[in-house]
Design an enzyme around this catalytic site. Structure first.
Site, mmCIF file in Angstrom:
data_model
loop_
_atom_site.group_PDB
_atom_site.id
_atom_site.type_symbol
_atom_site.label_atom_id
_atom_site.label_comp_id
_atom_site.label_asym_id
_atom_site.label_seq_id
_atom_site.Cartn_x
_atom_site.Cartn_y
_atom_site.Cartn_z
ATOM 1 N N ARG A 36 10.861 -1.241 10.825
ATOM 2 C CA ARG A 36 9.755 -0.897 11.826
ATOM 3 C C ARG A 36 9.665 -1.953 12.850
ATOM 4 O O ARG A 36 9.840 -2.985 12.650
ATOM 5 C CB ARG A 36 8.603 -0.856 11.052
ATOM 6 C CG ARG A 36 8.435 0.200 10.172
ATOM 7 C CD ARG A 36 6.969 0.165 9.271
ATOM 8 N NE ARG A 36 5.869 -0.294 9.963
ATOM 9 C CZ ARG A 36 4.648 -0.486 9.260
ATOM 10 N NH1 ARG A 36 4.601 0.127 8.215
ATOM 11 N NH2 ARG A 36 3.640 -1.068 9.889
ATOM 12 N N ARG A 75 -0.617 -9.117 13.246
ATOM 13 C CA ARG A 75 -1.051 -8.098 12.500
ATOM 14 C C ARG A 75 -1.899 -8.651 11.242
ATOM 15 O O ARG A 75 -3.016 -8.181 10.881
ATOM 16 C CB ARG A 75 -0.015 -7.209 11.799
ATOM 17 C CG ARG A 75 0.646 -6.084 12.833
ATOM 18 C CD ARG A 75 1.922 -5.652 12.514
ATOM 19 N NE ARG A 75 1.946 -4.715 11.253
ATOM 20 C CZ ARG A 75 2.926 -4.636 10.363
ATOM 21 N NH1 ARG A 75 4.013 -4.961 10.569
ATOM 22 N NH2 ARG A 75 2.817 -3.794 9.225
ATOM 23 N N ARG A 135 -9.705 0.386 8.876
ATOM 24 C CA ARG A 135 -9.304 -0.689 9.173
ATOM 25 C C ARG A 135 -10.281 -1.801 10.070
ATOM 26 O O ARG A 135 -9.862 -2.684 10.203
ATOM 27 C CB ARG A 135 -7.967 -0.598 9.764
ATOM 28 C CG ARG A 135 -6.613 -1.184 9.459
ATOM 29 C CD ARG A 135 -5.594 -1.035 10.488
ATOM 30 N NE ARG A 135 -4.363 -1.606 10.153
ATOM 31 C CZ ARG A 135 -3.426 -1.053 9.495
ATOM 32 N NH1 ARG A 135 -3.741 0.311 9.037
ATOM 33 N NH2 ARG A 135 -2.240 -1.588 9.491
ATOM 34 N N LYS A 141 0.911 -1.244 0.121
ATOM 35 C CA LYS A 141 0.068 -0.015 -0.095
ATOM 36 C C LYS A 141 0.878 1.110 -0.071
ATOM 37 O O LYS A 141 0.696 2.180 -0.910
ATOM 38 C CB LYS A 141 -0.894 0.070 1.170
ATOM 39 C CG LYS A 141 -1.937 -1.211 1.264
ATOM 40 C CD LYS A 141 -2.914 -1.173 2.539
ATOM 41 C CE LYS A 141 -2.389 -1.062 3.870
ATOM 42 N NZ LYS A 141 -1.651 -2.187 4.142
ATOM 43 N N ARG A 155 11.667 -5.784 4.866
ATOM 44 C CA ARG A 155 11.205 -4.342 4.605
ATOM 45 C C ARG A 155 12.259 -3.512 5.299
ATOM 46 O O ARG A 155 12.513 -3.587 6.763
ATOM 47 C CB ARG A 155 9.916 -4.178 5.038
ATOM 48 C CG ARG A 155 9.382 -2.684 4.702
ATOM 49 C CD ARG A 155 7.865 -2.676 4.463
ATOM 50 N NE ARG A 155 7.072 -3.113 5.698
ATOM 51 C CZ ARG A 155 5.790 -2.869 5.726
ATOM 52 N NH1 ARG A 155 5.307 -2.719 4.524
ATOM 53 N NH2 ARG A 155 5.144 -2.986 6.811
HETATM 54 P P1 AMP Z 1 0.479 0.331 8.845
HETATM 55 O O1 AMP Z 1 1.636 1.379 8.846
HETATM 56 O O2 AMP Z 1 -0.765 0.866 8.284
HETATM 57 O O3 AMP Z 1 0.922 -1.021 8.632
HETATM 58 O O4 AMP Z 1 0.286 0.682 10.287
HETATM 59 C C1 AMP Z 1 1.005 0.283 11.668
HETATM 60 C C2 AMP Z 1 0.327 0.218 12.902
HETATM 61 O O5 AMP Z 1 -0.226 1.282 13.242
HETATM 62 C C3 AMP Z 1 -0.631 -0.827 12.664
HETATM 63 O O6 AMP Z 1 -0.288 -2.201 13.019
HETATM 64 C C4 AMP Z 1 -1.932 -0.426 14.171
HETATM 65 O O7 AMP Z 1 -1.177 -0.552 15.268
HETATM 66 C C5 AMP Z 1 -1.637 1.340 13.940
HETATM 67 N N1 AMP Z 1 -2.866 1.558 13.045
HETATM 68 C C6 AMP Z 1 -2.525 1.901 11.643
HETATM 69 N N2 AMP Z 1 -3.651 2.411 11.167
HETATM 70 C C7 AMP Z 1 -4.735 1.900 12.015
HETATM 71 C C8 AMP Z 1 -6.095 2.105 11.987
HETATM 72 N N3 AMP Z 1 -6.555 2.565 10.854
HETATM 73 N N4 AMP Z 1 -6.726 1.474 13.000
HETATM 74 C C9 AMP Z 1 -5.998 0.884 14.126
HETATM 75 N N5 AMP Z 1 -4.728 1.005 14.177
HETATM 76 C C10 AMP Z 1 -4.022 1.570 13.142
#
Ligand code: AMP
Length: 216
Positions: free
Chosen positions: A153, A164, A86, A11, A125
């Site tokens: 990360r 996740r 999400r 994404k 990554r």
């Molecule tokens: P991402 O970079 O999109 O993979 O997000 C990293 C982490 O941020 C996720 O594993 C969640 O802990 C938190 N996070 C990001 N977006 C959301 C969301 N829309 N709702 C809840 N937690 C989120």
């Protein structure tokens, strides 16, 4: 528009390419939360413990953050959400807010990648802390001179990835029929070279969000 897909579906990589094409801001809930954690804001402190373990941050925290962001002037002509919504309550809150503002979603792109590929993609990554460019040690190797400064990360470990992925299926899965019912869901195969995937996305978006800008 919205980009949906499991962690590691590409994404962020695709969003970075698509904003050049469509000239709209890329709004990543994950990037916003990581920035808040780094800055040590109240929101960041609240989010940190959830994120480290690969758990979702509570809906009310994330919904408030995103609804505030999409009201900023740079979103007046469109925006690309990545990582939000999400959960079904997040999708419903967004829907209510957009209806209130008389804004219509053009498309929800679902990037489909099988689970077995996700773990390889995520654990390899790395990103450049200065530019935000995302690399993969095997699939998209960085230039040798950058290697030493690249970072991983905290939630890209094998344990956090398992959590996740499970959350993705249980919590994010239900937003797929929600958008399918609105007839705006576009499924795109996320397996392949990033360029190939970008071409696939533009092919499904073309008719709904207009032509890419000249020179893209
Ligand atoms: P991402 O970079 O999109 O993979 O997000 C990293 C982490 O941020 C996720 O594993 C969640 O802990 C938190 N996070 C990001 N977006 C959301 C969301 N829309 N709702 C809840 N937690 C989120």
């Amino acid at each position: 528009m919205i980009l949906v897909g499991p962690p590691g579906a590409g994404k962020g990589t695709q969003a970075a390419r698509l904003i050049d094409t469509y000239q709209i801001p890329h709004i990543s809930s994950g990037d916003m939360l990581r920035a808040a954690v780094k800055e040590g804001t109240a929101l960041g402190l609240q989010a940190d413990s959830y994120m480290k373990g690969g758990h979702l941050v509570p809906d009310d925290v994330v919904i408030g953050m995103i609804l505030e962001r999409i009201q900023k002037p740079d979103c007046a002509h469109g925006f690309m959400l990545d990582g939000f919504p999400r959960t079904r309550p997040q999708a419903e809150a967004l829907d209510t807010a957009l209806r209130g503002a008389q804004v219509e979603l053009d498309a929800v792109v679902l990037l489909e990648v099988p689970d077995q590929l996700i773990v390889d993609r995520i654990t390899g990554r790395r990103s450049d802390p200065d530019t935000g460019t995302i690399y993969h040690l095997t699939f998209s190797p960085p230039p040798a001179e950058l290697l030493a400064k690249l970072v991983q990360r905290k939630d890209d470990t094998a344990e956090a990835v398992a959590t996740r992925l499970a959350k993705y299926h249980s919590e994010t899965g239900p937003i797929v029929p929600f958008y399918d019912g609105m007839n705006i869901l576009r499924r795109v195969d996320g397996v392949g070279e990033p360029d190939v995937v970008t071409t696939r996305i533009i092919a499904v978006l073309g008719p709904v969000v207009g032509r890419p800008s000249p020179g893209a």
